[in-house]
Design a protein around this motif. Structure first.
Motif, mmCIF file in Angstrom:
data_model
loop_
_atom_site.group_PDB
_atom_site.id
_atom_site.type_symbol
_atom_site.label_atom_id
_atom_site.label_comp_id
_atom_site.label_asym_id
_atom_site.label_seq_id
_atom_site.Cartn_x
_atom_site.Cartn_y
_atom_site.Cartn_z
ATOM 1 N N VAL A 222 0.833 -1.203 0.000
ATOM 2 C CA VAL A 222 0.000 0.000 0.000
ATOM 3 C C VAL A 222 0.869 1.255 0.000
ATOM 4 O O VAL A 222 0.620 2.200 -0.778
ATOM 5 C CB VAL A 222 -0.945 -0.005 1.224
ATOM 6 N N CYS A 223 1.881 1.280 0.828
ATOM 7 C CA CYS A 223 2.752 2.463 0.900
ATOM 8 C C CYS A 223 3.550 2.647 -0.381
ATOM 9 O O CYS A 223 3.731 3.777 -0.855
ATOM 10 C CB CYS A 223 3.689 2.344 2.097
ATOM 11 N N ALA A 224 4.029 1.540 -0.964
ATOM 12 C CA ALA A 224 4.808 1.645 -2.195
ATOM 13 C C ALA A 224 3.967 2.135 -3.359
ATOM 14 O O ALA A 224 4.449 2.879 -4.219
ATOM 15 C CB ALA A 224 5.431 0.293 -2.532
ATOM 16 N N LEU A 225 2.694 1.759 -3.402
ATOM 17 C CA LEU A 225 1.828 2.132 -4.510
ATOM 18 C C LEU A 225 1.238 3.528 -4.371
ATOM 19 O O LEU A 225 1.128 4.266 -5.357
ATOM 20 C CB LEU A 225 0.685 1.118 -4.651
ATOM 21 N N PHE A 226 0.876 3.909 -3.151
ATOM 22 C CA PHE A 226 0.053 5.096 -2.987
ATOM 23 C C PHE A 226 0.749 6.268 -2.297
ATOM 24 O O PHE A 226 0.176 7.348 -2.233
ATOM 25 C CB PHE A 226 -1.217 4.735 -2.205
ATOM 26 N N PHE A 227 1.960 6.084 -1.777
ATOM 27 C CA PHE A 227 2.646 7.182 -1.094
ATOM 28 C C PHE A 227 4.087 7.273 -1.585
ATOM 29 O O PHE A 227 4.879 6.351 -1.373
ATOM 30 C CB PHE A 227 2.616 6.979 0.426
ATOM 31 N N ASN A 228 4.411 8.403 -2.236
ATOM 32 C CA ASN A 228 5.722 8.527 -2.856
ATOM 33 C C ASN A 228 6.839 8.796 -1.853
ATOM 34 O O ASN A 228 8.007 8.808 -2.233
ATOM 35 C CB ASN A 228 5.711 9.641 -3.906
ATOM 36 N N ILE A 229 6.523 9.012 -0.601
ATOM 37 C CA ILE A 229 7.555 9.257 0.410
ATOM 38 C C ILE A 229 8.174 7.952 0.911
ATOM 39 O O ILE A 229 9.224 7.951 1.548
ATOM 40 C CB ILE A 229 6.943 10.043 1.605
ATOM 41 N N SER A 230 7.552 6.823 0.624
ATOM 42 C CA SER A 230 8.006 5.535 1.161
ATOM 43 C C SER A 230 9.400 5.190 0.651
ATOM 44 O O SER A 230 9.726 5.423 -0.510
ATOM 45 C CB SER A 230 7.032 4.425 0.769
ATOM 46 N N ASN A 231 10.214 4.624 1.515
ATOM 47 C CA ASN A 231 11.557 4.186 1.134
ATOM 48 C C ASN A 231 11.954 2.964 1.959
ATOM 49 O O ASN A 231 11.169 2.462 2.776
ATOM 50 C CB ASN A 231 12.575 5.325 1.301
ATOM 51 N N GLY A 232 13.184 2.490 1.738
ATOM 52 C CA GLY A 232 13.632 1.261 2.381
ATOM 53 C C GLY A 232 13.732 1.342 3.890
ATOM 54 O O GLY A 232 13.473 0.357 4.593
ATOM 55 N N TYR A 233 14.082 2.532 4.413
ATOM 56 C CA TYR A 233 14.193 2.668 5.863
ATOM 57 C C TYR A 233 12.827 2.515 6.532
ATOM 58 O O TYR A 233 12.696 1.856 7.567
ATOM 59 C CB TYR A 233 14.797 4.034 6.214
ATOM 60 N N GLY A 234 11.823 3.130 5.938
ATOM 61 C CA GLY A 234 10.472 2.976 6.473
ATOM 62 C C GLY A 234 9.983 1.551 6.382
ATOM 63 O O GLY A 234 9.300 1.053 7.285
ATOM 64 N N ALA A 235 10.353 0.862 5.287
ATOM 65 C CA ALA A 235 9.928 -0.528 5.111
ATOM 66 C C ALA A 235 10.508 -1.420 6.207
ATOM 67 O O ALA A 235 9.817 -2.275 6.776
ATOM 68 C CB ALA A 235 10.355 -1.030 3.734
ATOM 69 N N ILE A 236 11.790 -1.223 6.517
ATOM 70 C CA ILE A 236 12.421 -2.030 7.568
ATOM 71 C C ILE A 236 11.782 -1.757 8.925
ATOM 72 O O ILE A 236 11.486 -2.686 9.695
ATOM 73 C CB ILE A 236 13.933 -1.742 7.602
ATOM 74 N N MET A 237 11.557 -0.487 9.232
ATOM 75 C CA MET A 237 10.951 -0.155 10.515
ATOM 76 C C MET A 237 9.513 -0.672 10.597
ATOM 77 O O MET A 237 9.057 -1.071 11.668
ATOM 78 C CB MET A 237 10.983 1.356 10.729
ATOM 79 N N GLY A 238 8.813 -0.681 9.473
ATOM 80 C CA GLY A 238 7.462 -1.240 9.463
ATOM 81 C C GLY A 238 7.462 -2.713 9.807
ATOM 82 O O GLY A 238 6.602 -3.195 10.561
ATOM 83 N N ILE A 239 8.433 -3.453 9.258
ATOM 84 C CA ILE A 239 8.548 -4.882 9.569
ATOM 85 C C ILE A 239 8.838 -5.081 11.053
ATOM 86 O O ILE A 239 8.242 -5.956 11.711
ATOM 87 C CB ILE A 239 9.648 -5.521 8.709
ATOM 88 N N LEU A 240 9.733 -4.276 11.598
ATOM 89 C CA LEU A 240 10.075 -4.406 13.020
ATOM 90 C C LEU A 240 8.871 -4.093 13.908
ATOM 91 O O LEU A 240 8.638 -4.775 14.916
ATOM 92 C CB LEU A 240 11.243 -3.480 13.358
ATOM 93 N N VAL A 241 8.109 -3.067 13.556
ATOM 94 C CA VAL A 241 6.917 -2.715 14.341
ATOM 95 C C VAL A 241 5.893 -3.840 14.290
ATOM 96 O O VAL A 241 5.294 -4.205 15.316
ATOM 97 C CB VAL A 241 6.308 -1.401 13.821
ATOM 98 N N ALA A 242 5.681 -4.417 13.104
ATOM 99 C CA ALA A 242 4.722 -5.514 12.966
ATOM 100 C C ALA A 242 5.135 -6.720 13.800
ATOM 101 O O ALA A 242 4.310 -7.340 14.489
ATOM 102 C CB ALA A 242 4.571 -5.900 11.498
#
Length: 355
Positions: A222-242
């Motif tokens: 969802v973030c990769a498709l709909f929000f252009n601010i998303s990057n690899g650092y956010g993706a890693i932190m999202g995995i850790l939060v989940a």
């Protein structure tokens, strides 16, 4: 297959796995796509058993020809899933209210015999005419293969592109990478099929994979498709939060005691049960974490707070941080800029042309 042909469950699993591995190995993504079309027709025409046919949704989205096509697929698939979920619910309700003593199955009920996981093929075989039962079982097989082939190819592609090609052998040729994909399909297929022999049962892996898809992969997509601010650092932190929320909220299936007691959490038979929508809370928290940390990383690197040599995901090379907005707007602005530059270049005379 086990219910209809009266074969051992293990034998049926290996037969199905062999078929899926073979055509996935021979055809790759094309075989997955074409067989999905055939399987979808079977599923839709045969009592609409598509609710069971969980598609490897993200694989289809990432294979789309453009971002716009990927977005359209998301919304169209959502409508079809709602429609396809109705028939399995009705069949389950029929099985729960049936007096099995008056059927060819007899008493006790499938639940009392420990065959609740097989209730759908049992219902089709004993509560429907023969031709309906045959079509219905075929639809179940189509749904299972549709998910299995996509899972095989996804795992093989991830290993080849993200591990083998980047870390193990960056100089590997396309032909070599193709061979690695084919070998990975066989290995993943054999290992995955072998996991079904464990005492914990395949349902444990099914539930865990569904949670990973909902709590981790879906927010990333969802973030990769709909929000252009998303990057690899956010993706890693999202995995850790989940993962953190998963561990802290507890899971009876894994024997994890909850640390965070959400509203409605009760103790039943010595086990804490979370009645709050924990998975949805985790999914929304993951999306928020991805966007927040992506924005923070972009700000820190673009403003020079952190040195550029630490920028592993090359956020510095991207545009400066902007307010969170849908990707579509950024794409339109980029298209306008490209069009403007093309017109500017075409209006300038050609110079220094060598003949």
């Amino acid at each position: 297959m086990s219910v209809v042909l009266d074969l051992p469950f293990t034998v049926c699993i290996w037969i199905s796995a062999t078929i899926v591995i073979t055509y996935t190995l021979l055809g790759g993504l094309y075989s997955v796509a074409y067989t999905d079309v055939i399987q979808l027709v079977l599923i839709f025409s045969g009592l609409g058993l598509g609710g069971l046919g969980y598609q490897a949704f993200h694989q289809r989205i990432l294979s789309a020809s453009s971002t716009a096509s990927a977005k359209r697929c998301c919304f169209v698939a959502a409508l079809f899933i709602l429609v396809f979920a109705v028939p399995p619910i009705l069949l389950g309700a029929a099985a729960a209210s049936t007096d099995w003593n008056q059927t060819t199955y007899g008493s006790p009920s499938p639940y009392e015999r420990g065959e609740a996981a097989m209730v759908l093929p049992i219902t089709l075989q004993h509560l429907t005419p023969s031709f309906v039962s045959i079509v219905g079982i075929g639809c179940i097989a189509a749904a299972v293969m549709s998910s299995a082939d996509s899972a095989l190819l996804s795992a093989a592609s991830v290993f080849t592109n993200n591990i083998y090609k980047i870390i193990l052998r960056p100089q590997a040729s396309d032909r070599e990478n193709q061979r690695v994909v084919q070998l990975s399909v066989v290995v993943v297929g054999v290992v995955g099929t072998s996991l079904t022999m464990l005492d914990s049962g395949i349902m444990t892996f099914l539930f865990l994979s569904a949670e990973v898809g909902y709590n981790i992969i879906l927010p990333e997509l969802v973030c990769a498709l709909f929000f252009n601010i998303s990057n690899g650092y956010g993706a890693i932190m999202g995995i850790l939060v989940a993962l953190m929320l998963k561990l802290l909220s507890g899971d009876p299936l894994l024997g994890l005691e909850p640390v965070i007691y959400f509203p409605g959490c009760t103790l039943e038979d010595g086990v804490y049960v979370q009645y709050a929508p924990v998975k949805t809370i985790s999914m929304l928290s993951t999306i928020a974490a991805i966007l927040l940390f992506s924005y923070l990383a972009s700000v820190l690197f673009n403003k020079g707070v952190l040195p550029e040599k630490w920028d592993v995901f090359k956020v510095k090379a991207q545009h400066s941080p902007v307010p969170l907005s849908p990707v579509g707007g950024a794409i339109e602005e980029e298209n306008k800029w490209i069009t403007h530059m093309s017109k500017t270049e075409s209006s300038q005379p050609m110079r220094n042309v060598k003949h």
